[in-house]
Design an enzyme around this catalytic site. Sequence first.
Site, PDB file in Angstrom:
ATOM      1  NE  ARG A  95       4.621  14.614   6.437  1.00  0.00           N
ATOM      2  CZ  ARG A  95       5.938  14.615   6.349  1.00  0.00           C
ATOM      3  NH1 ARG A  95       6.582  15.575   5.710  1.00  0.00           N
ATOM      4  NH2 ARG A  95       6.643  13.643   6.891  1.00  0.00           N
ATOM      5  CD  GLU A 137      -2.639  -1.284   2.556  1.00  0.00           C
ATOM      6  OE1 GLU A 137      -3.602  -2.061   2.613  1.00  0.00           O
ATOM      7  OE2 GLU A 137      -2.231  -0.618   3.542  1.00  0.00           O
ATOM      8  N   PRO A 138       1.565   1.555  -1.066  1.00  0.00           N
ATOM      9  CG  PRO A 138       2.497   1.664  -3.205  1.00  0.00           C
ATOM     10  CD  PRO A 138       1.724   0.750  -2.285  1.00  0.00           C
ATOM     11  N   GLY A 139       1.758   5.114  -0.786  1.00  0.00           N
ATOM     12  CA  GLY A 139       1.036   6.362  -1.047  1.00  0.00           C
ATOM     13  C   GLY A 139       2.014   7.493  -1.283  1.00  0.00           C
ATOM     14  NE  ARG A 140       5.823   9.303   3.491  1.00  0.00           N
ATOM     15  CZ  ARG A 140       5.494  10.043   4.532  1.00  0.00           C
ATOM     16  NH1 ARG A 140       5.762  11.333   4.532  1.00  0.00           N
ATOM     17  NH2 ARG A 140       4.909   9.507   5.590  1.00  0.00           N
ATOM     18  CB  CYS A 156      -2.081  33.592  15.433  1.00  0.00           C
ATOM     19  SG  CYS A 156      -1.773  34.606  16.884  1.00  0.00           S
ATOM     20  CD  GLU A 157      -0.682  28.103  17.221  1.00  0.00           C
ATOM     21  OE1 GLU A 157       0.270  27.841  17.983  1.00  0.00           O
ATOM     22  OE2 GLU A 157      -1.871  28.078  17.560  1.00  0.00           O
ATOM     23  CE1 TYR A 164      -0.574  10.384   4.737  1.00  0.00           C
ATOM     24  CE2 TYR A 164       1.586  10.226   3.723  1.00  0.00           C
ATOM     25  CZ  TYR A 164       0.432   9.626   4.182  1.00  0.00           C
ATOM     26  OH  TYR A 164       0.278   8.268   4.075  1.00  0.00           O
ATOM     27  CE1 TYR A 224       2.859  13.037  12.711  1.00  0.00           C
ATOM     28  CE2 TYR A 224       2.881  13.759  10.429  1.00  0.00           C
ATOM     29  CZ  TYR A 224       2.251  13.112  11.470  1.00  0.00           C
ATOM     30  OH  TYR A 224       1.016  12.556  11.280  1.00  0.00           O
TER      31      TYR A 224
END
Length: 480
Positions: free
Chosen positions: A359, A315-318, A390-391, A420, A363
Amino acid sequence: MSASENRAPVPDWLAVPDDANALATEVWPTSASRDAHGALSIGGVGVAELRERFGTPLYVLDEPEVRARARAVRTAFETATARHGVHARVYYAGKAFLSTEVVRWVTGEGLAVDVATGGELAIALAAGADPARIGLHGNNKSVAELEQAVEVGVGSVIVDSLIEVERLAAIAERRGARQAVLVRVNSGVHAETHDFLATAHEDQKFGFALGDAPAVVARIRELPSLAFIGLHCHIGSQIFGTAGFAESAARLVDLHAELLAGGDVPVLNLGGGFGIAYTSVDDPTPIDELATGIVDAVARECDVRGIPIPNLAFEPGRSVVGRAGVTLYEVGTVKPVQVSDDLTRLYVSVDGGMSDNARPALYGAQYSARIASRTSDATAALARVVGRHCESGDIVVDAEYLPGDVTPGDLLAVPATGAYCYSLSSNYNAVPRPPVVAVGDGRARVIVRGESIADILARDVGADPTDRPDPTDPINEGNE
């Protein structure tokens, strides 16, 4: 502590480049190049045209690149399994990026589709995907989602709890169907990745422990409305190398052999998680090498136990869409900040941020960046590309060397954003989500429309006086 609060001023891996305009080939789409004036083009379309037609921020997805990578991963696993006399099925992991067009691209290249929610299933079906070539994941599938899966004839449901087993069996029995299922198990192999991405830990929400799986399979085999077809395991994401997959395969084949005593186990699904390069120092394992290493590991373990090799699924996605994506931003402000006595950093603020790429905040993910609208002979300067939210953790690219004359109005491109980024996008700070534009062969077209502030207001009932609740209606008592 947020990811941004634990960053080194300059990462050890980041070196001052010889040329701050150069495009590292491993992180950009194959089609990315600069024209005679230094402006970037992707899929034969220049960034100036993209900004003029679609604005910024803008997700750009190279269609030929996605198709080529889908073909490559399918061919790699089909070739590797054919050497051992079995078949491979490659599912595209839709959570990486899903739209009807992308589904058509990957299914057109021979991939099946993996979905994890009713919404993703609806997109796959709207794109014309064959339901028999769809796998449905999820640790808390709703009754409505399971009903829909059985109704349309989804090829496999990956079950995640005993409650779900009973629930799905009742639905299939009521509909006169026999639903194929795989049992998700945790092999206990922890991929070398961020803790939040390593999904084979025993103490986590997905799947069953290896020791519990035989009882689960026995119960499924007792239910005439369910057909047990195999095991599923996913050890994590953004993984380089085959060692983790090989160790996981050894443990899964042990369980597979045990289950053969009670009946056929035709499929072993080893998930995905194959890594890509986000920076010039990342060194992902080539897909041919991955496929050969993983399949050969399964074959060895089966041979040791004297059992036949099952058909395999992945199941590859990235690894299909990640490198095909580039996000374009416009620089709004540039501000030098004295980090220490001998270190100044340019804070380059762009018109997007964590709402279009969560991301780095989630992460601590690292990305690269380049000025896209021109080249420059200015000395490279240490920069941090930040968003408009505002972070303090609203960081797009933590550390990069850009030409020191980066200035408001410059177009900035961040590569390897095909996976993602759109999928995790949000309306934080009421910022509209950007459009997604497909490029290829010198043409560009919108495949996902962007949002406007009007779209955001349209969902806010109080923004339209005609939609406000009637305070005289008893059902709305206390709303005023």
